[in-house]
Motif scaffolding. Sequence first.
Motif, mmCIF file in Angstrom:
data_model
loop_
_atom_site.group_PDB
_atom_site.id
_atom_site.type_symbol
_atom_site.label_atom_id
_atom_site.label_comp_id
_atom_site.label_asym_id
_atom_site.label_seq_id
_atom_site.Cartn_x
_atom_site.Cartn_y
_atom_site.Cartn_z
ATOM 1 N N ASN A 237 1.581 2.180 4.300
ATOM 2 C CA ASN A 237 0.854 1.215 3.808
ATOM 3 C C ASN A 237 0.271 0.298 4.276
ATOM 4 O O ASN A 237 -0.881 -0.645 4.714
ATOM 5 N N ASN B 244 -0.543 -3.256 -5.460
ATOM 6 C CA ASN B 244 0.182 -3.385 -6.665
ATOM 7 C C ASN B 244 0.982 -4.750 -5.832
ATOM 8 O O ASN B 244 2.553 -5.003 -7.450
ATOM 9 N N SER C 289 -3.185 6.857 -6.063
ATOM 10 C CA SER C 289 -2.841 6.078 -7.055
ATOM 11 C C SER C 289 -2.830 4.885 -7.455
ATOM 12 O O SER C 289 -3.473 3.833 -8.600
ATOM 13 N N GLU D 202 7.284 -0.958 -0.455
ATOM 14 C CA GLU D 202 7.618 0.280 -2.116
ATOM 15 C C GLU D 202 6.147 -0.234 -2.916
ATOM 16 O O GLU D 202 5.923 0.948 -3.031
ATOM 17 N N GLU D 203 5.452 -0.476 -2.485
ATOM 18 C CA GLU D 203 3.985 -0.434 -3.531
ATOM 19 C C GLU D 203 3.260 -0.447 -3.407
ATOM 20 O O GLU D 203 2.186 -0.641 -3.925
#
Lengths: 213, 213
Positions: free
Chosen positions: A106, A33, B117, A28-29
């Motif tokens: 990712n 993060n 990001s 997700e991040e």
Amino acid sequence: MGIAERRSREKELLRTKILDAASQLFVEEGFPNVSLRKIASRIEYSPATIYLYFKDKGHLFSSLCGETFVQLKDELERLEREETDPVLCLRKGLRSYIGFGLQHPNQYVLTFDTPRSHYEFEESSKECQETNQVALETFDCLRRALERCRIAGALEFEDLEATSQTTWMFIHGITSLLLLQFSQNDPHFPWVDKEKLIENGLDMILRGLRPCR
Amino acid sequence: MGIAERRSREKELLRTKILDAASQLFVEEGFPNVSLRKIASRIEYSPATIYLYFKDKGHLFSSLCGETFVQLKDELERLEREETDPVLCLRKGLRSYIGFGLQHPNQYVLTFDTPRSHYEFEESSKECQETNQVALETFDCLRRALERCRIAGALEFEDLEATSQTTWMFIHGITSLLLLQFSQNDPHFPWVDKEKLIENGLDMILRGLRPCR
DNA sequence: TGACAAGATGAACGGTGTTCGGTAAATTAC
DNA sequence: GTAATTTACCGAACACCGTTCATCTTGTCA
């Protein structure tokens, strides 16, 4: 001694629980993060507990990436068995690699686009060794695919090792830029269609390896 | 009004002082290992002061990278003027790109191998706009170099835009893997010689673009 | 039942990016 | 020359982060 077994079973269970939570958050991040505190709170344990199961944040995510990359290896080995045309096998394999990167952005970025020093704090842990082994075996698929093409006379090159590595660099370039620059909503850079880029890239690679007639 | 001018001159001076300190530390240690506190203490100011000159850490380093990439653009434009053989010009340009990446690893990795990001927290600042402009002009060098080769009949391809982007992806792949995977003291991966890899890569790219005879 | 070991944790350490209220000095206005 | 105002700066704090360690609980075994 059933007790010891149950214990180690339970330990393994919590380990995978941590990995699952980490994996979710990671997808997700992204690595920087996701904090150990977030993982811990998601599984309702203390952050300190994670350190009983993983040496540090880097090793946790290393083994996460390792697990994911096993899928790519399996896929490539499947192709190797099923696709008889060597050039087609090579091309499909390269395409799988890119597709794999796009499906696991990712994991891909953390594994190949991140300086080791930013997330891996000690060498040669058990997890890293295993991950490394998988990586080597995956690269071996590419090596074999190229060699098969050469033996079949469909492609021509001198140095198998150098050519394998160069080919990897090319598909890494495609994957990496697609993940990191393409689809930044950068209105100024005139990206052409994604699929077209991939096909164009694969064509160019294979043309670069075709025998000079 | 001489006073206002001196003031803005002094302000500009501190700005570049911050940039210089940041640049030094950045080159030595890389983006995530440079803290604003380190920068501040090196120039003997408070961390808070930096925020009077830069929106945040991301913008500081963005403008740092932008400054560096101007050098690449200049180098490529110089080549364009001086090298008359179009294919040689293209090849030298690609080589320069890779060499530039190897010379400025932190800038390269932050610009192209790092998810936006993770370091850029708002779009469309003045610095980003400028950097973007430089990037576009640099890419234009590649586009022109390829087109000149096509016009000269030395290379053959259909879609200039797609081919330019694909070519960029390839040299990015070379640069990126050289920076991030090569010379990890990974005793298990049999990397061949660096220069050989680069030459092999450039050969393959150009062969992939040569007309089919 | 008491000793022991393993698992889990609260609290802390030293770090991070960032914000904000306040201060002191330089400039301007009177 | 003095008062008002703008400017540049900073100390301290906030909310995080990865990581460590002494402590405590709890299940196991003699």
